[in-house]
Design a protein around this motif. Structure first.
Motif, mmCIF file in Angstrom:
data_model
loop_
_atom_site.group_PDB
_atom_site.id
_atom_site.type_symbol
_atom_site.label_atom_id
_atom_site.label_comp_id
_atom_site.label_asym_id
_atom_site.label_seq_id
_atom_site.Cartn_x
_atom_site.Cartn_y
_atom_site.Cartn_z
ATOM 1 N N ILE A 4 0.870 -1.203 0.158
ATOM 2 C CA ILE A 4 -0.050 -0.066 0.028
ATOM 3 C C ILE A 4 0.798 1.328 -0.007
ATOM 4 N N PRO A 5 0.790 2.047 -1.195
ATOM 5 C CA PRO A 5 1.853 3.103 -1.173
ATOM 6 C C PRO A 5 1.373 4.201 -0.029
ATOM 7 N N THR A 6 2.390 5.001 0.396
ATOM 8 C CA THR A 6 2.330 6.245 1.222
ATOM 9 C C THR A 6 2.488 7.510 0.183
ATOM 10 N N ILE A 7 1.416 8.445 0.139
ATOM 11 C CA ILE A 7 1.469 9.570 -0.811
ATOM 12 C C ILE A 7 1.139 10.708 0.003
ATOM 13 N N ASP A 8 2.134 11.697 -0.209
ATOM 14 C CA ASP A 8 1.817 13.116 0.374
ATOM 15 C C ASP A 8 0.735 13.794 -0.673
ATOM 16 N N VAL A 9 -0.340 14.161 -0.115
ATOM 17 C CA VAL A 9 -1.411 14.678 -0.757
ATOM 18 C C VAL A 9 -1.450 16.190 -0.731
ATOM 19 N N ALA A 10 -0.497 16.712 -0.111
ATOM 20 C CA ALA A 10 -0.567 18.190 0.186
ATOM 21 C C ALA A 10 -0.780 19.077 -1.292
ATOM 22 N N PRO A 11 -0.242 18.608 -2.353
ATOM 23 C CA PRO A 11 -0.474 19.349 -3.571
ATOM 24 C C PRO A 11 -1.924 19.167 -3.987
ATOM 25 N N LEU A 12 -2.769 18.194 -3.493
ATOM 26 C CA LEU A 12 -4.097 18.171 -4.101
ATOM 27 C C LEU A 12 -4.911 19.522 -3.476
ATOM 28 N N PHE A 13 -4.436 20.136 -2.543
ATOM 29 C CA PHE A 13 -5.382 21.235 -2.084
ATOM 30 C C PHE A 13 -5.208 22.582 -2.769
ATOM 31 N N ASP A 14 -4.366 22.399 -3.837
ATOM 32 C CA ASP A 14 -3.967 23.645 -4.727
ATOM 33 C C ASP A 14 -3.667 23.126 -6.043
ATOM 34 N N ALA A 15 -4.786 23.172 -7.104
ATOM 35 C CA ALA A 15 -4.754 22.812 -8.241
ATOM 36 C C ALA A 15 -3.573 23.446 -9.087
ATOM 37 N N SER A 16 -2.976 24.531 -8.727
ATOM 38 C CA SER A 16 -2.014 25.068 -9.343
ATOM 39 C C SER A 16 -0.484 24.794 -8.721
ATOM 40 N N HIS A 17 -0.431 23.858 -7.945
ATOM 41 C CA HIS A 17 0.880 23.348 -7.393
ATOM 42 C C HIS A 17 1.393 22.695 -8.453
ATOM 43 N N ARG A 18 2.926 22.948 -8.387
ATOM 44 C CA ARG A 18 3.459 22.243 -9.679
ATOM 45 C C ARG A 18 3.774 20.861 -9.424
ATOM 46 N N ASP A 19 3.357 20.172 -8.396
ATOM 47 C CA ASP A 19 3.200 18.568 -8.258
ATOM 48 C C ASP A 19 1.870 17.926 -8.249
ATOM 49 N N TYR A 20 0.903 18.845 -8.856
ATOM 50 C CA TYR A 20 -0.419 18.461 -8.618
ATOM 51 C C TYR A 20 -0.851 17.298 -9.293
ATOM 52 N N GLU A 21 -0.407 17.403 -10.774
ATOM 53 C CA GLU A 21 -0.628 16.446 -11.835
ATOM 54 C C GLU A 21 -0.112 15.292 -11.422
ATOM 55 N N GLN A 22 1.188 15.257 -11.003
ATOM 56 C CA GLN A 22 1.926 14.061 -10.587
ATOM 57 C C GLN A 22 1.407 13.644 -9.283
ATOM 58 N N THR A 23 0.846 14.082 -8.415
ATOM 59 C CA THR A 23 0.187 13.355 -7.130
ATOM 60 C C THR A 23 -1.159 12.887 -7.689
ATOM 61 N N VAL A 24 -1.805 13.599 -8.523
ATOM 62 C CA VAL A 24 -3.023 12.944 -9.174
ATOM 63 C C VAL A 24 -2.727 11.490 -9.638
ATOM 64 N N LEU A 25 -1.701 11.614 -10.336
ATOM 65 C CA LEU A 25 -1.393 10.311 -11.119
ATOM 66 C C LEU A 25 -1.212 9.293 -10.241
ATOM 67 N N ARG A 26 -0.349 9.434 -9.021
ATOM 68 C CA ARG A 26 0.157 8.607 -7.969
ATOM 69 C C ARG A 26 -1.410 7.955 -7.199
ATOM 70 N N VAL A 27 -2.321 9.005 -6.964
ATOM 71 C CA VAL A 27 -3.403 8.678 -6.206
ATOM 72 C C VAL A 27 -4.234 7.595 -7.331
ATOM 73 N N MET A 28 -4.106 7.872 -8.441
ATOM 74 C CA MET A 28 -4.917 7.171 -9.502
ATOM 75 C C MET A 28 -4.253 5.769 -9.707
ATOM 76 N N ASN A 29 -2.904 5.786 -9.593
ATOM 77 C CA ASN A 29 -2.213 4.307 -9.467
ATOM 78 C C ASN A 29 -2.505 3.462 -8.497
ATOM 79 N N ALA A 30 -2.819 4.176 -7.307
ATOM 80 C CA ALA A 30 -3.085 3.292 -5.962
ATOM 81 C C ALA A 30 -4.341 2.897 -6.206
ATOM 82 N N CYS A 31 -5.336 3.911 -6.716
ATOM 83 C CA CYS A 31 -6.916 3.355 -6.680
ATOM 84 C C CYS A 31 -7.058 2.380 -7.653
ATOM 85 N N THR A 32 -6.653 2.387 -8.761
ATOM 86 C CA THR A 32 -6.717 1.387 -9.791
ATOM 87 C C THR A 32 -6.037 0.123 -9.629
#
Length: 324
Positions: A4-32
């Motif tokens: 079960i991966p551990t993910i820092d989701v802080a970027p998800l609270f700001d869609a303009s964060h530079r790591d937003y898209e990468q964090t979305v991808l990591r969450v999606m990979n875990a959830c799928t």
């Protein structure tokens, strides 16, 4: 994925964060993949979880006689759930080894929505723990914020219009179960909670330090989430699996408490509004074929079939219970 991966989701609270898209991808990979993830960076202070845990322990430490005075009823599924009271929803197996306290999205007794669905209403707050309402609702509101960010993430990851998932959670049927698991002997059979899949959309839980939560991997093995201090465990439920046409995975899990210690937990179950019909929002994966489900009916059937003398019938949706 066998972990079960551990993910820092802080970027998800700001869609303009530079790591937003990468964090979305990591969450999606875990959830799928495994359908579970540990998250950090939620902004929820450690003292909120400590206060919540102390409150939960105080609720279960009240006198046994008063627990029955505040017990759930068939008409109002709120309050104490006695130890060993419920068997799995399908009526099979031994009773689960926990006592609980059920809470729902807080709704005033005169709220208009109660005219539309009788499952809404005010909670039963234990008078012996006078700060319970404030502590729990404060913690609840912080999890609402995290759930909203995760739902926005899944909208992005699935290519859905903005707010298509989140709008379903206005006047939600979100609920929380406070849980106390006495220790099980090493040679004792049964479970704290039997193997099951959550029937909600999204579950968020602050893991208890004594452990006991086990998640089934794709090869049939069982692993325990390795959640860092201050983190939370999140898992996909059946509703999001259905919404996503089978892409997001609702994964079996169970609780076994052989730690020799008392275990306490307080999972938050994000559930849509009563009139929401859950059906695939995008083309289902090949072989994924499940009927649409009315949220209010599904919830009512889950709570009805918890009673030992009630049974599922042809109009009962899938209830998450798995064979041992």
């Amino acid at each position: 994925m066998g972990r079960i991966p551990t993910i820092d989701v802080a970027p998800l609270f700001d869609a303009s964060h530079r790591d937003y898209e990468q964090t979305v991808l990591r969450v999606m990979n875990a959830c799928t993949d495994i359908g579970f993830l540990s998250i950090t960076g939620t902004g929820i202070p450690d003292n909120a979880v400590r206060n919540m845990r102390a409150c939960v322990q105080a609720i279960f430490n009240v006198e046994e006689d008063t627990k029955w005075d505040q017990a759930i009823t068939r008409e109002n599924y709120r309050g104490f759930i006695p130890l060993g009271f419920f068997t799995p929803n399908d009526g099979s197996g031994k009773a689960d080894k926990y006592e609980g306290y059920k809470l729902h999205h807080e709704v005033a007794s005169d709220a208009p929505i109660r005219n539309d669905c009788t499952l809404y209403g005010p909670n039963v707050w234990p008078p012996q723990v006078p700060n319970a309402r404030g502590v729990i609702l404060d913690y609840w509101s912080q999890l609402d914020r995290v759930a909203d960010a995760l739902l926005r993430t899944l909208e992005t990851g699935l290519g859905l219009p903005a707010h298509q998932l989140r709008d379903a959670f206005r006047d939600p049927m979100t609920n929380m179960t406070l849980l106390h698991y006495p220790p099980q002997a090493a040679d004792e059979g049964g479970y704290g909670i039997h193997p099951h899949k959550d029937t909600d959309a999204l579950t968020i839980i602050a893991p208890d330090p004594v452990g006991g939560l086990e998640v089934q991997t794709r090869d049939g093995g069982w692993v325990r989430p390795d959640c860092p201090p201050g983190g939370f465990v999140v898992n996909i439920g059946d509703m999001l699996e259905l919404w996503s046409g089978g892409r997001l995975k609702s994964t079996p899990h169970r609780v076994v408490n052989r730690s020799g210690q008392e275990r306490y937990s307080f999972p938050y179950f994000a559930v849509p509004r009563h009139d929401v019909v859950v059906a695939p929002l995008i083309d289902p994966l090949p072989g994924f074929d499940r009927p649409a489900v009315h949220c209010g009916h599904w919830s009512a059937e889950i709570w009805r079939t918890n009673w030992p003398d009630e049974a599922a019938h042809d109009a009962t949706p899938e209830l998450g219970t798995l064979s041992d």
